[in-house]
Design a protein around this motif. Structure first.
Motif, short mmCIF file in Angstrom:
data_model
loop_
_atom_site.label_atom_id
_atom_site.label_comp_id
_atom_site.label_asym_id
_atom_site.label_seq_id
_atom_site.Cartn_x
_atom_site.Cartn_y
_atom_site.Cartn_z
N GLY A 553 0.85 -1.12 0.24
CA GLY A 553 -0.02 -0.03 0.10
C GLY A 553 0.76 1.23 -0.07
N HIS A 554 2.21 1.21 -0.13
CA HIS A 554 2.90 2.41 0.05
C HIS A 554 3.75 2.44 -1.46
N PRO A 555 3.36 3.18 -2.47
CA PRO A 555 4.02 3.07 -3.53
C PRO A 555 5.47 3.79 -3.61
N GLN A 556 5.75 4.45 -2.46
CA GLN A 556 7.09 4.79 -2.26
C GLN A 556 7.94 3.70 -1.96
N PHE A 557 7.55 2.51 -1.81
CA PHE A 557 8.37 1.42 -1.59
C PHE A 557 8.32 0.09 -2.32
N GLU A 558 6.87 -0.18 -2.60
CA GLU A 558 6.47 -1.34 -3.22
C GLU A 558 7.21 -1.44 -4.80
N GLY A 559 7.73 -2.32 -5.00
CA GLY A 559 8.43 -2.54 -6.31
C GLY A 559 9.52 -1.65 -6.37
N ARG A 560 10.15 -1.00 -5.48
CA ARG A 560 11.37 -0.45 -5.82
C ARG A 560 12.69 -0.97 -4.84
N THR A 561 13.60 -0.48 -5.43
CA THR A 561 14.80 -1.28 -4.59
C THR A 561 15.07 -0.51 -3.20
N VAL A 562 15.93 -0.76 -2.36
CA VAL A 562 16.20 -0.27 -1.22
C VAL A 562 17.03 1.29 -1.58
#
Length: 645
Positions: A553-562
């Motif tokens: 539920g957080h597009p800032q993290f989901e599917g992104r690298t660290v």
């Protein structure tokens, strides 16, 4: 958001929710703690709706915003804080505050019983309500969390706790602030956030010299301000109004910031409570605790004499070695028959053994008395030893002082406590940990000298009286001008003035002033926003929060690298929960026991920057207060100011 309380934490918490998170806040305080008698933060004091709930009557006076401060820093129009007077958080007062429609309720009264009673009432009125409760008793807090969450499930069957968003978080302002206060007093040690098995350490690093490679630790949390060591600077007190350090900088900012100190993150494994080196007799006490060194040498000399006599008897009489030793012991204790008619050598050995036996008797009596004194002394307060130096002098063993003492001993830091009340809350803990305690008024002459303040490394003044803390600090500075001093001061303006004066008068010494309510308010506010706050670390005048967050539920993290999820100045992923989603506990601070009986955190700290975050992951974040507010999605879209529209 509803905040109920009777001290400074309530007003600071209301300001935190209003100013940082942009929430609609109702502040419930007793009549004696209304805005006329409590110094509210400026924004809250100017933007309030006041109502009185007395004897069942309600009267309200609504004031419209009339200054530019009513517009939030992000540009949106903020509703004012509604202040409501109530003698106690009764059902009537909670209903008037809107508990049935509220998203979260914070109960931060100084009395635990008041908070518990109000929490039970609020859960009955609104099973979906998110509760944040201030309790000093940690064991009781754990049971209360389970009880209130179970009550919410029973009231709304068929729904999970996550679906209800009905969570209960029990926090202690003393526990939240104690790590920061303990770290402030000690040079070279870390600012620590601890929640049971989870221990995070933030270490201040001085600027590297030419040709030196700085140690980044796990990550760089902050760049310290360039005025950290400037006597004319304003760092060290709460809310001084001067631009502070740079939180969560990127690599480019760290590389470009030459000559500035940094705060880096480290992890420390903690396997349980600290075991003091001096334990009670009968529970694994060493020989050195029972008998003094001189008495041990005396016993060793007597034993050597007995062995020498036994060997000499064996060599001269030709008896078996065991028989010779047996005869020697009989002579030693006066049990053997007189050696009448025996050879001369035998008679001489019997006389010598008798003399050794006479010497042994007072030694045994002395050993018995010394062991008895050790047992009785285990239940008494210790006095500071003569050669003690480099220790921390801790003033006050109340709620906060007790927690700070525990943190200092966990870090294996020598402490000497000073407490006026021999029945204070922290006295049993000091006795159990075998910490020296000086009982007396710190303002009286000779008390700080008895605590060896002239050889101390730091002074931590945590009494409840600002003037007492200040007087002790000023006197200690006259005894030792370069002493590191940390003060607990309530009033921010007073703290700033004291800090600047002490720093200008003693530029080579480090001075810090801290407010418990200021250090604790961010953690309470974060818990009200619906995420488990693991702790807070102060960096000069600012605060970094550590929180657990589900990626889903957080597009800032989901599917992104660290690396891609990192936003400088706002948040940074520092750890990953490796436990399976079905096995995760809501509170990361409560570690799970494995098959061997040990505790495992299940957190991976050395995350690869290229790891792609999945929806089922849960991460631990280091975030600023505004960054966490943005992640929680609590700020509304900017709305025009009605005065200009």
């Amino acid at each position: 958001m509803i905040v109920c309380g009777d001290d400074a934490l309530a007003t600071r918490l209301a300001a935190e929710l209003h100013d940082v998170y942009g929430e609609r806040v109702t502040l419930v305080v007793p009549p004696s703690r209304s805005s006329e008698s409590v110094s509210l933060p400026p924004t809250v004091a100017r933007n309030r709706i006041r109502a009185s709930v007395l004897f069942g009557r309600v009267s309200a006076a609504i004031t419209r915003p009339d200054s530019a401060d009513d517009v939030g820093s992000s540009g949106e129009f903020l509703l004012p804080v509604r202040e409501l007077e109530a003698t106690e958080p009764s059902e009537e007062a909670l209903r008037e505050a809107g508990v049935e429609r509220a998203a979260a309720l914070a109960l931060v009264y100084d009395d635990d019983e008041t908070n518990i009673r109000a929490a039970l009432t609020a859960r009955r009125l609104n099973p979906r309500l998110r509760l944040v409760i201030r309790l000093y008793n940690r064991k009781l807090g754990q049971h209360l969390e389970e009880l209130l969450d179970q009550a919410a499930m029973v009231a709304m069957p068929g729904l999970t706790s996550a679906a209800l968003d009905a969570s209960t978080t029990v926090l202690s302002d003393a526990d939240t602030a104690a790590p920061a206060l303990a770290a402030t007093a000690v040079a070279g040690t870390s600012k620590v956030v601890q929640a049971d098995g989870l221990l995070l350490r933030a270490v201040e690093r001085t600027p590297p010299g030419r040709g030196e490679v700085p140690d980044p630790g796990l990550c760089t949390l902050a760049l310290l301000s360039s005025t950290t060591n400037d006597p004319a600077g304003a760092e060290g007190s709460d809310n001084s109004g001067v631009q502070g350090p740079l939180l969560l900088p990127d690599d480019a900012a760290v590389t470009a910031a030459t000559g500035r100190g940094t705060v880096v993150l480290e992890t420390v494994s903690y396997a349980g409570p600290w075991v003091p080196p001096r334990r009670l007799v009968g529970r694994g006490a060493s020989l050195g605790e029972i008998l003094s060194r001189r008495l041990r040498w005396t016993l060793a000399g007597v034993a050597a004499a007995v062995v020498a006599l036994a060997v000499a008897s064996w060599l001269t009489t030709g008896d078996h070695p065991l028989h010779a030793a047996y005869i020697t012991l009989l002579d030693l204790f006066g049990i053997g028959d007189p050696a009448v008619g025996e050879p001369l050598v035998r008679q001489v050995f019997q006389l010598m053994a008798g003399l050794v036996g006479l010497a042994l008797l007072p030694v045994l009596v002395a050993a018995s008395l010394e062991a008895l004194g050790t047992v009785r002394g285990a239940h008494a307060l210790l006095r500071p030893p003569r050669g003690l130096s480099g220790h921390v002098v801790l003033l006050g063993l109340g709620k906060v002082g007790t927690r700070v003492l525990a943190r200092l001993r966990e870090l294996d830091i020598p402490v000497v406590c000073v407490e006026e009340d021999p029945e204070a809350r922290g006295i049993p803990l000091a006795r159990r940990l075998r910490v020296p305690v000086v009982v007396g008024d710190v303002t009286q002459e000779g008390v700080l000298e008895a605590a060896k303040v002239h050889r101390a490394h730091a002074l931590l003044a945590l009494t409840s009286a600002d003037t007492t803390n200040l007087e002790a600090a000023l006197y200690a500075r006259t005894v030792k001008p370069d002493l590191r001093v940390a003060l607990r001061l309530y009033d921010d303006d007073f703290a700033t003035a004291v800090y600047r004066t002490l720093r200008a008068a003693h530029p080579q010494a480090l001075t810090r002033s801290r407010s418990v309510s200021t250090l604790a308010a961010p953690a309470f506010a974060g818990a009200m926003m619906g995420r488990q706050i693991l702790g807070a670390i102060p960096v000069e005048r600012k605060v970094l929060l550590f929180a657990a967050l589900d990626v889903a539920g957080h597009p800032q993290f989901e599917g992104r690298t660290v690396a891609e999820a990192f936003r400088p100045g706002a948040w940074r992923v520092i750890a990953l929960d490796t436990a399976e989603p079905a096995e995760r506990r809501p509170d990361l601070a409560a570690n799970r026991p494995d098959d061997g009986g040990r505790t495992v955190a299940g957190l991976l700290w050395d995350l690869h920057p290229g790891y792609v975050l999945r929806a089922e992951d849960r991460v631990v974040l280091a975030a600023t207060r505004r960054g966490l507010a943005e992640l929680l999605g609590r700020r509304s879209a900017p709305r025009p100011d009605p005065r200009t529209s």
